[in-house]
Design a protein around this motif. Structure first.
Motif, PDB file in Angstrom:
ATOM      1  N   TYR A  44      11.244 -23.986  13.920  1.00 21.88           N
ATOM      2  CA  TYR A  44      10.693 -24.491  15.184  1.00 21.88           C
ATOM      3  C   TYR A  44      11.504 -25.698  15.626  1.00 21.88           C
ATOM      4  O   TYR A  44      12.060 -26.439  14.813  1.00 21.88           O
ATOM      5  N   ILE A  45      11.531 -25.893  16.923  1.00 22.69           N
ATOM      6  CA  ILE A  45      12.270 -27.009  17.501  1.00 22.69           C
ATOM      7  C   ILE A  45      11.559 -28.305  17.113  1.00 22.69           C
ATOM      8  O   ILE A  45      10.340 -28.432  17.274  1.00 22.69           O
ATOM      9  N   TRP A  65      21.632 -27.922  22.009  1.00 23.74           N
ATOM     10  CA  TRP A  65      21.039 -28.043  23.332  1.00 23.74           C
ATOM     11  C   TRP A  65      19.923 -29.078  23.250  1.00 23.74           C
ATOM     12  O   TRP A  65      19.132 -29.076  22.291  1.00 23.74           O
ATOM     13  N   VAL A  66      19.847 -29.955  24.214  1.00 19.38           N
ATOM     14  CA  VAL A  66      18.734 -30.901  24.261  1.00 19.38           C
ATOM     15  C   VAL A  66      17.665 -30.370  25.225  1.00 19.38           C
ATOM     16  O   VAL A  66      17.968 -29.575  26.123  1.00 19.38           O
ATOM     17  N   TYR A  80      15.838 -36.290  16.727  1.00 17.83           N
ATOM     18  CA  TYR A  80      16.298 -35.047  17.321  1.00 17.83           C
ATOM     19  C   TYR A  80      15.150 -34.199  17.845  1.00 17.83           C
ATOM     20  O   TYR A  80      15.218 -32.963  17.861  1.00 17.83           O
ATOM     21  N   SER A  81      14.133 -34.864  18.339  1.00 16.78           N
ATOM     22  CA  SER A  81      13.030 -34.147  18.971  1.00 16.78           C
ATOM     23  C   SER A  81      13.556 -33.359  20.175  1.00 16.78           C
ATOM     24  O   SER A  81      14.243 -33.913  21.052  1.00 16.78           O
ATOM     25  N   GLY A  82      13.234 -32.071  20.207  1.00 15.95           N
ATOM     26  CA  GLY A  82      13.663 -31.231  21.317  1.00 15.95           C
ATOM     27  C   GLY A  82      15.086 -30.717  21.206  1.00 15.95           C
ATOM     28  O   GLY A  82      15.542 -29.976  22.091  1.00 15.95           O
ATOM     29  N   TYR A  83      15.795 -31.064  20.135  1.00 14.57           N
ATOM     30  CA  TYR A  83      17.167 -30.580  19.962  1.00 14.57           C
ATOM     31  C   TYR A  83      17.129 -29.149  19.401  1.00 14.57           C
ATOM     32  O   TYR A  83      16.462 -28.882  18.396  1.00 14.57           O
ATOM     33  N   ILE A  84      17.879 -28.259  20.049  1.00 18.40           N
ATOM     34  CA  ILE A  84      17.969 -26.867  19.608  1.00 18.40           C
ATOM     35  C   ILE A  84      19.382 -26.684  19.047  1.00 18.40           C
ATOM     36  O   ILE A  84      20.350 -26.514  19.795  1.00 18.40           O
TER      37      ILE A  84
END
Length: 631
Positions: free
Chosen positions: A285-286, A312-313, A292-296
């Motif tokens: 999960y992202i 990807w942010v 790096y919250s929300g970093y894919i």
């Protein structure tokens, strides 16, 4: 001797016939047999003379080569050539029929336009056994003269040898890597053989090209203009070399954000997600908290065995519809298996539409509008989303360009040094790099297989860096002795860089060549297996090639181009030796592409045991040690 015995018998018979009075038959027979004996004897005697001449030619050729080597090594002076020539020749000429042997040696000093030469001439004769019957008075038929000569050049032949050496994982089997190290860098090995030919620095150069699926150019070269950073900097959805394995953005892409399930799997894209830009730890999960919250962040690619160098942010962009017009349109799921917070879908008249929190997804490498950060890096124009953050049935292709304006999470200075095959058609040519044509540049790669970044300085084992042409024999031996078995097999990339190492003006800075000097440019490639993978995932999976052997097809074209290269005199530019070490059980088939790559059939070696590696390199070293005779 047999000839003398026959001669005595014949003479006695002639005397008896000459005294006979029993009839005219004896007299007639006597006169008739003389020309017959003369013709037969001529054939025998001329054969003996030819054998003596052949033996003289061989002895002269070997003497000339030994004198040239002595002069190169400085063990004799030009004044000592005649006496040394006589000594060598006397030990080499063993023909018993040759009589009155005399040789001469003439040394011509070099000029600004011509090399030094050694001319050896020899003469002698044989005593005839039969032909002398035709001349009983003791005239010219009692011996046959013969002679020969040879010329060798000295002082204008230099050697440049590129070693493309297999460092793949299978080299660990049956002692192959150890045998290879000993054959090249051991006492009396190839480096010792070739270095012994060098009187002055630069007479002999050697380059070492360890290869697996890639070569290691060394991290310090990241500033070089000849490197193509396109694949290295791009996300996995913009990889022009991936062919049918190219990943695509999911239609609910703009709803994927913190806490959502990773939208890819090995089967759906060839990769999964990691916890951060530099991590290899898997994340289902992202991340929804932390730096790096929300970093894919994509993981290593299962198809191409490469690591990606960015993420990807997830930047909030309000709420709204993110996809409409397909029954596959759906909300991303969270760790509980439910729709992510705020997301819902409706279907009206068979048309599904989903809405929720929206996110843009820039890739963390510099976009075209970055004028502040990453000034030393190329710009990434990868497509990262859809117009208005929404997929529709009439807007299925993403068009939004990357717009990352902050510092790179993986700057090119973190590159570990891996280089893969050039863009076709220049993967099969020796064309020099030109910044105006990206197909001539060398693509950076982040090779990752068997949980190892094989080019990294911290990798164990590491794929060793390329060593350009050098006469630092100690450094060359150190590099060879440090070679370790690593990943998959792409012979072509090793061959490409062996070629580049011999090119003046190329990325490896081969020393300039003198127009008045002859250069022997040699490539030796050794591999213990068949090609299994290269830059194009469609061509091979690391275990086997795709149907039609597309990797071999590219290498075959490369070998044809190498063989077609000519020097200023129209002679082949390169001499290619190819060695296949085939110790597998069951045995691999003969590598046709390697076999055909050799300059001639005698320069292809099929080895079935590790012990043959040493003897084969010794054989090649001996062949390279010989100077080409002019006549």
């Amino acid at each position: 001797m047999l000839g003398s015995a026959i001669s005595n018998c014949v003479r006695a018979a002639i005397r008896r016939f000459s005294r006979a009075t029993d009839g005219n038959v004896a007299v007639i027979f006597t006169f008739a047999i003389l020309p017959i004996l003369a013709f037969v004897g001529a054939a025998v005697d001329y054969t003996r003379a030819n054998n003596a001449r052949t033996a003289m030619q061989s002895a002269l050729d070997s003497t000339a080569l030994m004198l040239s080597k002595d002069l190169t090594m400085g063990t004799i002076t030009a004044a000592q050539i005649p006496s040394k020539a006589q000594t060598y020749f006397n030990s080499l000429f063993t023909n018993k029929d040759g009589q009155g042997i005399a040789i001469s040696a003439t040394y011509t000093t070099p000029t600004s336009t011509a090399a030094a030469t050694i001319l050896l001439s020899g003469s002698g004769y044989i005593n005839t056994y039969f032909m002398k019957f035709a001349d009983l008075s003791g005239g010219n038929f009692r011996k046959v003269n013969f002679g020969s000569s040879t010329t060798t050049t000295w002082g204008n032949v230099k050697m440049r040898v590129a070693l493309a050496l297999d460092n793949t994982g299978s080299m660990s089997q049956n002692g192959k890597i150890t045998a290879l190290r000993n054959a090249v860098a051991g006492t009396g090995g190839l480096i010792d053989q070739l270095s012994a030919l060098s009187k002055n620095n630069g007479d002999v150069y050697i380059s070492v090209i360890p290869f697996a699926k890639v070569v290691n150019l060394g991290t310090s070269n990241y500033t070089q203009s000849y490197i193509d950073w396109t694949d290295w900097l791009n996300p996995p959805t913009t990889q022009p070399n991936n062919g049918s394995t190219q990943a695509s953005l999911p239609m609910n892409w703009h709803a994927v954000g913190p806490g959502a399930r990773c939208p890819w799997t090995n089967s759906s894209g060839g990769f999964t997600c990691n916890t951060s830009p530099t991590s290899t730890s898997n994340a289902n999960y992202i991340p929804s908290s932390g730096t790096y919250s929300g970093y894919i962040c994509p993981s290593v690619d299962y198809n191409s065995h490469t690591n990606y160098n960015g993420c990807w942010v997830s930047t909030p962009a309000g709420t709204g519809v993110f996809c409409t017009g397909s029954s596959s349109c759906s909300c991303p799921k969270n760790s509980s298996g439910n729709n992510v917070s705020g997301c819902s879908c409706t279907t009206t008249s068979g048309v599904t539409s989903c809405s929720g929190n929206l996110y843009t997804h820039d890739w963390t490498q510099p976009g075209p509008l970055d004028l502040i950060h990453n000034l030393g890096q190329p710009r990434v124009s990868a497509v990262v989303g859809w117009t208005n953050n929404k997929w529709t049935s009439t807007n299925q292709l993403p068009t939004v360009q990357n717009n990352w304006l902050l510092a790179s999470t993986n700057p090119i200075s973190t590159w570990t040094g891996c280089i893969t095959d050039r863009t076709q058609p220049n993967d099969a040519t020796g064309v020099l790099p030109n910044t105006s044509d990206v197909t001539t540049l060398f693509p950076a790669n982040e090779y990752y297989e068997n949980s190892s970044l094989y080019c990294s300085n911290s990798a164990s084992p590491q794929l060793g860096p390329i060593i350009p042409l050098s006469y630092n024999w100690s450094a060359l031996k150190t590099a060879v002795n440090a070679m370790q078995p690593t990943g998959g097999t792409d012979q072509s990339v090793g061959l490409a860089w062996a070629w580049q190492s011999l090119l003046v003006g190329g990325p490896l800075n081969a020393p300039a060549e003198d127009a008045n000097t002859t250069y022997n440019r040699v490539i030796i490639i050794l591999s213990d297996g068949l090609n299994t993978e290269d830059r194009w995932p469609d061509y091979g999976d690391g275990s086997s090639q795709a149907s039609g052997n597309p990797i071999d097809a590219r290498q075959a074209l490369q070998c044809q181009n190498l063989q077609a290269a000519k020097d200023a005199n129209g002679a082949p530019m390169y001499t290619i030796y190819a060695i296949q070490v085939n110790t597998s059980t069951p045995a691999d088939p003969t590598s046709t592409v390697l076999q055909n790559c050799a300059s001639s059939p005698d320069k292809f070696y099929m080895l079935t045991s590790s012990t043959q590696i040493l003897t084969t390199f010794n054989t090649i070293g001996t062949a390279l040690s010989k100077l080409r005779l002019a006549k």
